[in-house]
Design an enzyme around this catalytic site. Structure first.
Site, short mmCIF file in Angstrom:
data_model
loop_
_atom_site.label_atom_id
_atom_site.label_comp_id
_atom_site.label_asym_id
_atom_site.label_seq_id
_atom_site.Cartn_x
_atom_site.Cartn_y
_atom_site.Cartn_z
N CYS A 2 0.71 -1.28 -0.07
CA CYS A 2 -0.08 -0.08 -0.12
C CYS A 2 0.77 1.27 0.01
O CYS A 2 2.03 1.13 0.30
CB CYS A 2 -0.92 0.10 1.26
SG CYS A 2 -1.88 -1.65 1.60
N ARG A 27 1.24 1.69 -5.92
CA ARG A 27 1.40 0.61 -5.02
C ARG A 27 -0.14 -0.23 -4.71
O ARG A 27 0.19 -1.04 -3.86
CB ARG A 27 1.88 1.22 -3.77
CG ARG A 27 3.20 1.97 -3.77
CD ARG A 27 3.69 2.70 -2.58
NE ARG A 27 4.17 1.93 -1.78
CZ ARG A 27 5.63 1.62 -1.55
NH1 ARG A 27 6.45 2.22 -2.28
NH2 ARG A 27 6.18 0.77 -0.34
N TRP A 74 -3.84 -2.19 -1.16
CA TRP A 74 -3.84 -3.29 -2.09
C TRP A 74 -4.13 -4.19 -1.15
O TRP A 74 -3.41 -4.67 -0.23
CB TRP A 74 -2.35 -3.52 -2.90
CG TRP A 74 -2.43 -4.60 -3.31
CD1 TRP A 74 -2.87 -4.79 -5.01
CD2 TRP A 74 -2.05 -5.92 -3.14
NE1 TRP A 74 -2.72 -6.12 -5.35
CE2 TRP A 74 -2.01 -6.83 -4.27
CE3 TRP A 74 -1.53 -6.62 -2.03
CZ2 TRP A 74 -1.90 -8.06 -4.10
CZ3 TRP A 74 -1.25 -8.02 -1.91
CH2 TRP A 74 -1.28 -8.65 -3.11
N ASN A 100 1.36 0.18 5.73
CA ASN A 100 1.77 -0.66 4.76
C ASN A 100 2.57 -1.65 5.15
O ASN A 100 3.72 -1.74 6.01
CB ASN A 100 2.52 0.33 3.71
CG ASN A 100 3.17 -0.57 2.83
OD1 ASN A 100 2.69 -1.54 2.13
ND2 ASN A 100 4.57 -0.21 2.17
N GLY A 101 2.31 -3.13 4.74
CA GLY A 101 3.12 -4.23 5.14
C GLY A 101 2.16 -5.15 5.82
O GLY A 101 0.76 -5.19 5.45
N GLU A 481 8.68 -13.75 -20.84
CA GLU A 481 8.33 -12.38 -20.59
C GLU A 481 6.93 -12.22 -21.48
O GLU A 481 6.00 -11.42 -20.85
CB GLU A 481 9.40 -11.38 -20.94
CG GLU A 481 9.01 -9.98 -21.01
CD GLU A 481 8.60 -9.21 -19.73
OE1 GLU A 481 8.59 -10.06 -18.67
OE2 GLU A 481 8.09 -8.20 -19.93
N LYS A 485 3.35 -10.85 -19.59
CA LYS A 485 2.90 -9.73 -19.99
C LYS A 485 1.35 -9.72 -20.48
O LYS A 485 0.70 -9.09 -20.24
CB LYS A 485 3.70 -8.92 -21.17
CG LYS A 485 3.61 -7.36 -20.99
CD LYS A 485 4.67 -6.85 -20.43
CE LYS A 485 4.92 -7.29 -19.04
NZ LYS A 485 6.31 -6.80 -18.29
N GLU A 488 -1.01 -10.91 -17.81
CA GLU A 488 -0.96 -9.69 -16.54
C GLU A 488 -2.00 -8.53 -17.17
O GLU A 488 -2.70 -8.12 -16.05
CB GLU A 488 0.41 -9.09 -16.50
CG GLU A 488 0.53 -7.94 -15.51
CD GLU A 488 1.91 -7.34 -15.43
OE1 GLU A 488 2.63 -7.60 -16.36
OE2 GLU A 488 2.41 -6.74 -14.50
N HIS A 504 8.16 -32.73 -24.12
CA HIS A 504 8.37 -33.20 -22.57
C HIS A 504 7.13 -32.97 -21.98
O HIS A 504 7.03 -32.99 -20.55
CB HIS A 504 9.49 -32.75 -22.06
CG HIS A 504 10.81 -32.71 -22.75
ND1 HIS A 504 11.19 -34.28 -22.57
CD2 HIS A 504 11.60 -32.26 -23.29
CE1 HIS A 504 12.56 -34.28 -23.24
NE2 HIS A 504 12.44 -32.90 -23.59
N LYS A 603 1.87 -2.01 -8.86
CA LYS A 603 3.22 -1.72 -9.28
C LYS A 603 4.21 -2.08 -8.76
O LYS A 603 5.19 -2.72 -9.13
CB LYS A 603 3.45 -0.18 -9.69
CG LYS A 603 4.70 0.24 -10.54
CD LYS A 603 4.63 -0.34 -11.84
CE LYS A 603 5.75 0.09 -12.53
NZ LYS A 603 6.11 -1.16 -13.87
O1 M6R Z 1 10.02 -3.25 -9.07
P1 M6R Z 1 10.60 -4.62 -9.41
O2 M6R Z 1 11.12 -4.61 -10.85
O3 M6R Z 1 11.26 -5.33 -8.39
O4 M6R Z 1 9.24 -5.35 -9.72
C1 M6R Z 1 9.19 -7.04 -9.82
C2 M6R Z 1 7.88 -7.46 -10.33
O5 M6R Z 1 6.74 -7.33 -9.54
C3 M6R Z 1 7.35 -6.85 -11.78
O6 M6R Z 1 8.66 -6.81 -12.79
C4 M6R Z 1 6.03 -7.46 -12.23
O7 M6R Z 1 6.27 -8.70 -12.50
C5 M6R Z 1 5.51 -6.39 -13.42
N1 M6R Z 1 4.28 -5.99 -13.24
C6 M6R Z 1 5.30 -7.24 -14.85
O8 M6R Z 1 5.15 -6.47 -15.75
#
Ligand code: M6R
Length: 608
Positions: A2, A27, A74, A100-101, A481, A485, A488, A504, A603
């Site tokens: 958060c 956040r 969050w 936060n935490g 990746e 994406k 996500e 496999h 984020k």
């Molecule tokens: O801030 P960071 O690079 O440490 O974050 C790592 C992941 O949380 C971040 O890359 C996440 O997987 C992204 N939302 C992917 O697009």
């Protein structure tokens, strides 16, 4: 995960807190709330949804409130509801807390408080905090003492702010494992989870450390460390601040804007660091540890999510260019493993935000091994940037969309530079990589110019329920990746696989309704990828290929094809991923998703 903010001064605290909350929305964005105090009384407002909803509701209040705390959530414990939104308060509604935490021992504390007659309104772990402060206040009649006793009882990770009508010109703050920064400008104080939330208001900041508790009041800032039991100096530092273009300009959202930022991002990541004619690389951030780096025999890269995939590309690059055994580990796994680590190992943490809880915890774990810890971080002044011995900034600028795009490219570029810097040879490959790195911005421009073609392919496949992404060698991480994406931001199930693994197991999934995105760019492994494509075609699986411009043989093999400009295979993940990011973007856009703020995510992942 958060964001928390606070304000104490003589001006409009609501305005300041809202400004900070908007910056911290990355956040978490499922609910937001504010508590404020001044002579006119108390204001408390919480809304389910975005900060803008809270802002709209607060417009009704004409009072400015010169003391305020705010929160953007969050959800960890309890659904996004008004009752679960912060600030939380005690029954008498005179103690207000944002957090936060995660309070790991909250159930134990809750049981004790319930036994003592306390009643709870929310499902959160946080609500125990105001009640526990109340409990200790009733025993001690001293709010500062009650706050300290409460903090000492908490286990887990937290950044906490508390305000109270019992002491209406103080903000009480505590930090353990979650970042907190205090800003100062004349007689005003600004508190936030990270500096971006206050930097527009001041660049004079003081970062709190673990176990710090602090009181901000009209008399100033008082900080004490609970572990050392000593008062700490309240020295502020001036943060280097480059004003960023935070508006969308011609773009409909930040993700598309940030993909279009990529040519500039690469230029900035390379600026002053490569000399193409001499074939050399200079990384000022590593100068102080360069002697130590000469004696290393193992590199462990730790990261999460997209940063982990950038780390995987880094592994291939460092091993091939610098010849140093390298492995990449998920920070969340690494921190609980009991593996032998010698002092000649270097740990590199890769993180866009520099605040990812798992990556921070993994770095903390290796502290006792005495190994060198480097950071490849984007956010300047972030926790990881400050806790590592040295490092190289990505300089990608603020990345606001939850989906990481330009930061991935910057991380991969920086890891290529680190590989070159660590290389003892100044051979042909090094020169070639430097030359090609220099060309990358233009090559990315070419991909951006072909966005319409990628959009057409995305629209054709947007209603599919599943996707497989395959690649080999340097493009195995690209497959992972690409799949991340897509899931996500579009919520379509997607898996990334090493193409050689198809037989496999995953091949069993393939039929007419299960498309595969095959990365089949020109490389030493192209023939092998071609065979994998044939095997999928033989099972009627639709194929989209990513191939190198001019290679018509590949496009003939597939149902649809996306070209990338030609570059050496070591740098192809950058071009491939820009195309895959655009593909995911257009699928999500076609499905009407909230591209910048996908459901259930944030984020910056600041809880484990
Ligand atoms: O801030 P960071 O690079 O440490 O974050 C790592 C992941 O949380 C971040 O890359 C996440 O997987 C992204 N939302 C992917 O697009």
């Amino acid at each position: 995960m958060c964001g928390i903010v606070g304000y104490l001064g003589k001006k409009d605290g609501i305005k300041s807190v809202l400004l900070g909350l908007k910056e911290l929305e990355y956040r978490g964005y499922d609910s937001a709330g504010i508590a404020a105090i001044d002579i006119e009384g108390i204001l408390i407002d919480k809304k389910v949804g975005r900060v803008s909803k809270l802002e709209k509701s607060l417009k009704k209040s004409s009072n400015k409130y010169s003391l305020a705390i705010g929160h953007t959530r969050w959800a960890t414990h309890g659904k996004p509801t008004e009752a679960n939104a912060h600030p939380h308060f005690n029954t008498s509604k005179n103690i207000f807390v944002v957090h936060n935490g995660i309070i790991e021992n909250y159930q134990e504390i809750k049981d004790l408080l319930i036994k003592n007659g306390y009643k709870f309104e929310s499902e959160t772990d946080t609500e125990v905090v105001p009640h526990l402060i109340d409990y200790y206040y009733n025993k001690t009649n001293n709010l500062e003492k009650a706050f300290e006793l409460t903090i000492k009882d908490l286990q887990g990770a937290y950044a906490i702010e508390m305000i109270s009508t019992l002491s209406p010109r103080n903000i009480y703050i505590a930090r353990l494992g979650s970042p907190l920064v205090i800003g100062n400008k004349n007689k005003e104080y600004f508190i936030a989870s990270d500096p971006t939330a206050i930097i527009e208001q001041t660049n004079k900041v003081r970062f709190l450390e673990d176990y710090d508790i602090a009181i901000v009041s009209d008399k100033g800032l008082k900080v004490k460390n609970l572990r050392s039991n000593k008062d700490s100096k309240s020295n502020f530092e001036l943060l280097e601040y480059v004003s960023e273009e935070s508006s969308l300009g011609k773009f409909p959202n930040f993700m598309l804007k940030e993909i279009h930022d990529i040519p500039k991002t690469i230029e900035t990541a390379l600026k002053g660091r490569i000399n193409v004619s001499k074939g050399t690389v200079k990384l000022g951030g590593l100068d102080s540890v360069i002697k130590q780096l000469e004696h290393i025999d193992r590199i462990i890269i730790i990261a999460c999510g997209t940063s982990y995939y950038a780390g995987l590309v880094g592994e291939y690059l460092i091993e091939e260019i610098a010849g140093i055994p390298t492995e990449v580990q998920l920070a969340s796994e690494f921190k609980y493993r009991n593996e032998p680590i010698s002092r000649s190992t270097v740990v590199i943490a890769v993180s866009q935000s520099g605040e990812t809880a798992d990556t921070i915890a993994a770095l903390k774990k290796v502290e006792e091994y005495g190994v060198l810890r480097l950071g490849v971080v984007n956010s300047i002044g972030s926790s990881i940037a400050r806790m590592t011995d040295a490092g190289v900034y990505c300089h990608a600028g603020a990345e606001k969309a939850v989906a990481s795009t330009k930061a991935f490219v910057a991380q991969t570029t920086v890891l290529a530079l680190i590989a070159l810097r660590l290389s003892k040879s100044k051979g042909l490959l090094n020169k070639k990589v430097i030359k090609e790195l220099d060309k990358l911005p233009k090559l990315v421009e070419e991909i951006l110019d072909s966005s319409d073609k990628i959009k057409t392919v995305a629209n054709k496949y947007k209603n599919n329920k599943d996707f497989l992404y395959i690649g080999r060698g340097y493009n195995y991480p690209s497959a992972l990746e690409g799949a991340l994406k897509l899931k996500e931001i579009s919520y379509i199930h997607a898996e990334g696989y090493a193409a050689g693994e198809m037989k496999h197991g995953p091949l069993a999934l393939i039929d007419e309704s299960f498309p595969t995105m095959a990365i089949a760019t020109d490389s030493r492994l192209l023939d092998k990828v071609k065979s994998n494509i044939e095997e999928i075609k033989a099972r009627k699986g639709p194929i989209i290929t990513i191939s190198t411009k001019g290679n018509r043989n590949i496009s003939k093999l597939s149902d649809d094809n996306i070209f990338i400009p030609s570059t050496i295979e070591q740098l192809q993940p950058i071009l491939v991923c820009v195309s895959l990011h655009l593909f995911s973007y257009y699928v999500a856009e076609g499905l009407g998703r909230d591209v910048d703020k996908p459901r259930n995510l944030a984020k910056s992942v600041t809880v484990e």
